[in-house]
Design a protein around this motif. Sequence first.
Motif, PDB file in Angstrom:
ATOM      1  N   GLU A   1      -2.525  59.781   5.955  1.00 19.79           N
ATOM      2  CA  GLU A   1      -2.309  60.674   4.994  1.00 19.79           C
ATOM      3  C   GLU A   1      -3.004  60.254   3.561  1.00 19.79           C
ATOM      4  OE1 GLU A   1       2.032  61.275   5.162  1.00 19.79           O
ATOM      5  OE2 GLU A   1       1.942  62.653   7.008  1.00 19.79           O
ATOM      6  N   SER A   2      -2.652  58.877   3.387  1.00 16.06           N
ATOM      7  CA  SER A   2      -2.885  58.448   2.071  1.00 16.06           C
ATOM      8  C   SER A   2      -4.463  58.294   1.976  1.00 16.06           C
ATOM      9  CB  SER A   2      -2.463  56.874   2.107  1.00 16.06           C
ATOM     10  OG  SER A   2      -2.778  56.258   0.849  1.00 16.06           O
ATOM     11  N   VAL A   3      -5.241  57.765   3.202  1.00 15.81           N
ATOM     12  CA  VAL A   3      -6.686  57.744   3.029  1.00 15.81           C
ATOM     13  C   VAL A   3      -7.389  59.122   2.871  1.00 15.81           C
ATOM     14  CG1 VAL A   3      -8.732  57.080   4.247  1.00 15.81           C
ATOM     15  CG2 VAL A   3      -6.822  55.350   3.892  1.00 15.81           C
ATOM     16  N   SER A   4      -6.792  60.102   3.611  1.00 18.68           N
ATOM     17  CA  SER A   4      -7.186  61.451   3.380  1.00 18.68           C
ATOM     18  C   SER A   4      -7.253  61.944   2.094  1.00 18.68           C
ATOM     19  CB  SER A   4      -6.474  62.377   4.431  1.00 18.68           C
ATOM     20  OG  SER A   4      -6.648  61.958   5.884  1.00 18.68           O
TER      21      SER A   4
ATOM     22  N   HIS B   1     -17.496  57.739   1.137  1.00 17.22           N
ATOM     23  CA  HIS B   1     -18.001  57.690   2.552  1.00 17.22           C
ATOM     24  C   HIS B   1     -17.214  56.410   3.141  1.00 17.22           C
ATOM     25  CE1 HIS B   1     -21.197  56.532   5.309  1.00 17.22           C
ATOM     26  NE2 HIS B   1     -21.028  55.491   5.085  1.00 17.22           N
ATOM     27  N   LEU B   2     -16.818  55.296   2.164  1.00 18.39           N
ATOM     28  CA  LEU B   2     -16.161  53.968   2.718  1.00 18.39           C
ATOM     29  C   LEU B   2     -14.802  54.591   3.171  1.00 18.39           C
ATOM     30  CD1 LEU B   2     -15.733  50.843   2.773  1.00 18.39           C
ATOM     31  CD2 LEU B   2     -14.304  51.294   0.670  1.00 18.39           C
ATOM     32  N   LEU B   3     -14.122  55.425   2.643  1.00 24.47           N
ATOM     33  CA  LEU B   3     -12.804  55.969   2.925  1.00 24.47           C
ATOM     34  C   LEU B   3     -12.982  57.028   4.504  1.00 24.47           C
ATOM     35  CD1 LEU B   3     -11.073  56.823  -0.350  1.00 24.47           C
ATOM     36  CD2 LEU B   3     -10.625  54.796   1.443  1.00 24.47           C
ATOM     37  N   ARG B   4     -14.114  57.599   4.562  1.00 22.52           N
ATOM     38  CA  ARG B   4     -14.234  58.321   5.598  1.00 22.52           C
ATOM     39  C   ARG B   4     -14.547  57.446   6.851  1.00 22.52           C
ATOM     40  NH1 ARG B   4     -14.739  63.837   4.559  1.00 22.52           N
ATOM     41  NH2 ARG B   4     -15.514  64.310   2.514  1.00 22.52           N
ATOM     42  N   ASP B   5     -15.089  56.520   6.797  1.00 21.21           N
ATOM     43  CA  ASP B   5     -15.182  55.608   7.836  1.00 21.21           C
ATOM     44  C   ASP B   5     -13.743  54.822   8.226  1.00 21.21           C
ATOM     45  OD1 ASP B   5     -17.945  55.912   8.141  1.00 21.21           O
ATOM     46  OD2 ASP B   5     -18.541  54.043   6.898  1.00 21.21           O
ATOM     47  N   HIS B   6     -13.064  54.568   7.140  1.00 20.88           N
ATOM     48  CA  HIS B   6     -11.977  53.944   7.519  1.00 20.88           C
ATOM     49  C   HIS B   6     -10.885  54.819   7.952  1.00 20.88           C
ATOM     50  CE1 HIS B   6      -8.396  51.450   6.863  1.00 20.88           C
ATOM     51  NE2 HIS B   6      -7.955  51.958   5.461  1.00 20.88           N
TER      52      HIS B   6
END
Length: 177
Positions: free
Chosen positions: A130-133, A149-154
């Motif tokens: 939820e947080s990363v999204s 991009h970094l967060l999408r991979d995460h």
Amino acid sequence: MSQQRQVLQQAGTVEENAVRFDVEKAEQVVQALNLDLAASVVLSHQLRKHRWSVAGPQSRELGHFLGEAAAEADRHTDALARRIHEIGGVPLSSPAAFERHSPVPFEGEDVYDVRTSLENDLEAYGDCIESVSSHIELAESLGDHATGHLLRDHLADLERRASAIDGLLAGDSLTDR
């Protein structure tokens, strides 16, 4: 240890950066990334704790799975901290700061049965997802596509692990109705 101390940048500040990302926008992204950093550290700690205490007939396999998941969380922790630094911020680094800022609550020191531990891990993964999204949307709305991009991979790794844990917790489809 040297007694001489020179602070290069105070915690909680954002400065001009080599990637030329606007400081005011970077402040918002750094704040969000520090939440994800704290969550990743808390998640890693919880996964390691469960690895140390797992017992039962599948303890070897579960221990291996939990160890890999913790190592993956550690890799994301490093990537988040590096990105915070790249855009001019200071990554959180103290246990108290991680606990204070994490959207994933510390589980505590008690030991639980394997099913409860995995249920707690699934809940922690859900909090991280939820947080990363929400932070992907924030970063990209501010024009920070590299962080997006970094967060999408995460996020993809978080979702994959959550799905795997959900599968471990599922009933046996051949015997359950």
